[in-house]
Design a protein around this motif. Structure first.
Motif, PDB file in Angstrom:
ATOM      1  N   VAL A 160       9.270 -72.822  28.803  1.00 47.84           N
ATOM      2  CA  VAL A 160      10.562 -72.569  30.676  1.00 47.84           C
ATOM      3  C   VAL A 160       9.259 -72.678  31.516  1.00 47.84           C
ATOM      4  CG1 VAL A 160      11.808 -70.978  32.460  1.00 47.84           C
ATOM      5  CG2 VAL A 160      12.697 -71.625  29.431  1.00 47.84           C
ATOM      6  N   ALA A 161       8.218 -72.850  31.671  1.00 48.12           N
ATOM      7  CA  ALA A 161       6.570 -72.388  32.265  1.00 48.12           C
ATOM      8  C   ALA A 161       6.785 -73.968  32.095  1.00 48.12           C
ATOM      9  CB  ALA A 161       5.938 -71.418  31.843  1.00 48.12           C
ATOM     10  N   GLY A 162       6.327 -74.710  31.612  1.00 48.74           N
ATOM     11  CA  GLY A 162       6.770 -75.792  31.082  1.00 48.74           C
ATOM     12  C   GLY A 162       7.373 -77.010  32.185  1.00 48.74           C
ATOM     13  N   LEU A 163       8.911 -76.584  32.833  1.00 50.25           N
ATOM     14  CA  LEU A 163       9.871 -76.905  33.039  1.00 50.25           C
ATOM     15  C   LEU A 163       9.207 -76.765  34.744  1.00 50.25           C
ATOM     16  CD1 LEU A 163      13.303 -75.630  31.959  1.00 50.25           C
ATOM     17  CD2 LEU A 163      12.157 -78.124  31.754  1.00 50.25           C
ATOM     18  N   LEU A 164       8.886 -75.317  34.675  1.00 43.44           N
ATOM     19  CA  LEU A 164       8.482 -75.265  36.101  1.00 43.44           C
ATOM     20  C   LEU A 164       7.050 -75.529  36.784  1.00 43.44           C
ATOM     21  CD1 LEU A 164       8.807 -71.364  36.522  1.00 43.44           C
ATOM     22  CD2 LEU A 164       9.290 -73.002  38.685  1.00 43.44           C
ATOM     23  N   LEU A 165       6.663 -76.292  35.686  1.00 43.10           N
ATOM     24  CA  LEU A 165       4.905 -77.026  36.534  1.00 43.10           C
ATOM     25  C   LEU A 165       4.888 -78.431  36.357  1.00 43.10           C
ATOM     26  CD1 LEU A 165       1.840 -77.341  35.961  1.00 43.10           C
ATOM     27  CD2 LEU A 165       2.114 -77.333  33.516  1.00 43.10           C
TER      28      LEU A 165
END
Length: 394
Positions: free
Chosen positions: A80-85
């Motif tokens: 999910v942090a990758g989605l944000l990035l």
């Protein structure tokens, strides 16, 4: 199981799955803007799209064993942090290279969310696997449909069309990240599990069933690749409009129809449903070619919805049929082979279509490409008559 006391965790994970798949389709109605502003060819659009598919394939093959060893929650937090990035990279993008980077990040993230999120759902409700499978299938398509349409509306009528849609999705991703932070681990981790890449292999006993299911899904995902990369522009040019909402509505409506087909299929015989989906997809592809040629907006929209319905039926039923015949000791190997072919079909034919469109023009290659995919769908349907149908348990 450790996370079962949090009743909200199950619907929250369903929501994260829908968000992840929605973000995977979000750039679809915007590719025309990128191409116009940066003056790149159709092949560039398809390469950017394929970068997502190939990254997702890598993630699918390795994330399962990592989550078995270290737990679902750390993988989901990272994804999910990758989605944000990836969304931040999209908002700041000033070149095609940035788009590729964003799509690779999202491919790795969404692939992880699909595998690890699905495993977490089964951790929470281990006796509800069939219903969970249907819910996630519907969620995937609803996520894509709503996000693509909302992105198109926001980009058409809001400010900064290449920034604001991603910012809105970033807010939702932040809420998803908070939910995962608050969520307890759902899996009893086992540090003795060896990390490995899932090995593709198909036992001879289920080879006919695998060929039937895999060919149908490969044909369906070939359509999906073109739909999410080139089709919004193709449809808009065919009817003579530059309104992003039309292209988004065509793709979004198709995805929502695919979700509806997952509900309609329900507990019906998977083999028969997949055959109907394969043949219906082939017929719908022909109608879409005709609709693009005619250039009538309503006819094109209806044909796209029909295609989405039969695509969803073919994909969902083929996958469920394969799940019924999988030997317990070979599930990882067979599903690895399945995803290699599925994501390969999502990426490689789409790139081929982009190369051909760049050389000969989209109008020239659209009908032959759809004809080839339709033929593959027919072959998959014929193969379905050679395998034994199994009635899915309720």
């Amino acid at each position: 199981m450790r996370g079962t006391s949090q009743r909200w965790a199950y619907p929250a994970l369903i929501g994260v799955l829908g968000l992840g798949l929605g973000i995977s389709g979000a750039p679809s109605p915007l590719y025309g803007i990128y191409a116009g502003e940066w003056d790149f060819a159709p092949v560039t659009t398809t390469v950017v799209f394929a970068a997502y598919a190939l990254a997702a394939l890598v993630s699918v093959l390795v994330s399962g064993s990592i989550s078995d060893r270290y737990g679902r929650r750390p993988l989901l937090l990272t994804a999910v942090a990758g989605l944000l990035l990836g969304l931040v990279v999209f908002m700041l993008a000033g070149s095609v290279a940035a788009l590729v980077v964003a799509r690779v990040i999202h491919g790795l993230s969404v692939g992880t969310i699909v595998v690890v999120g699905s495993a977490a759902l089964l951790d929470l409700r281990p006796d509800d696997g069939a219903a969970t499978g249907r819910r996630t299938g519907v969620t995937f398509n609803v996520g894509i449909g709503i996000t693509v349409l909302a992105t198109a509306v926001d980009a058409e009528y809001g400010p900064a069309p290449l920034v604001v849609p991603y910012a809105a999705l970033a807010v939702l991703s932040g809420l998803a990240l908070l939910a995962i932070v608050l969520m307890r681990e759902t899996h009893d981790v086992d540090p003795t599990i060896a990390l490995h890449v899932a090995r593709p292999r198909v036992p001879a006993a289920i080879a006919p069933d695998f060929a039937f299911a895999a060919l149908g899904v490969m044909a369906a995902w070939s359509v999906l690749g073109v739909f999410l990369s080139l089709y919004p522009t193709i449809a808009s040019v065919a009817v003579g409009t530059d309104n992003l909402v039309f292209g988004g509505a065509v793709v979004g409506g198709s995805a929502l129809a695919a979700a509806a087909s997952q509900v309609v299929a329900g507990n019906r015989d998977t083999r028969r449903s997949a055959i109907v989906g394969d043949i219906g997809t082939a017929a719908s592809l022909g109608l879409c070619v005709l609709a693009v040629h005619v250039g009538d907006a309503w006819f094109l929209a209806i044909c796209s919805i029909l295609l989405g319905f039969f695509f969803g039926l073919a994909f969902g039923s083929s996958l469920r049929h394969l799940g019924q015949v999988l030997p317990a000791g070979h599930r990882g190997e067979v599903m690895s082979a399945f995803y290699v072919l599925a994501y390969g079909a999502l990426a490689l034919p789409t790139i081929a279509a982009g190369i051909a469109a760049t050389r000969w023009g989209v109008d020239t290659i659209f009908a032959p490409f759809m004809g080839c995919v339709a033929l593959a769908c027919v072959v998959a349907g014929v193969l379905g008559f050679r395998v034994k149908g199994l009635q899915q348990d309720a």
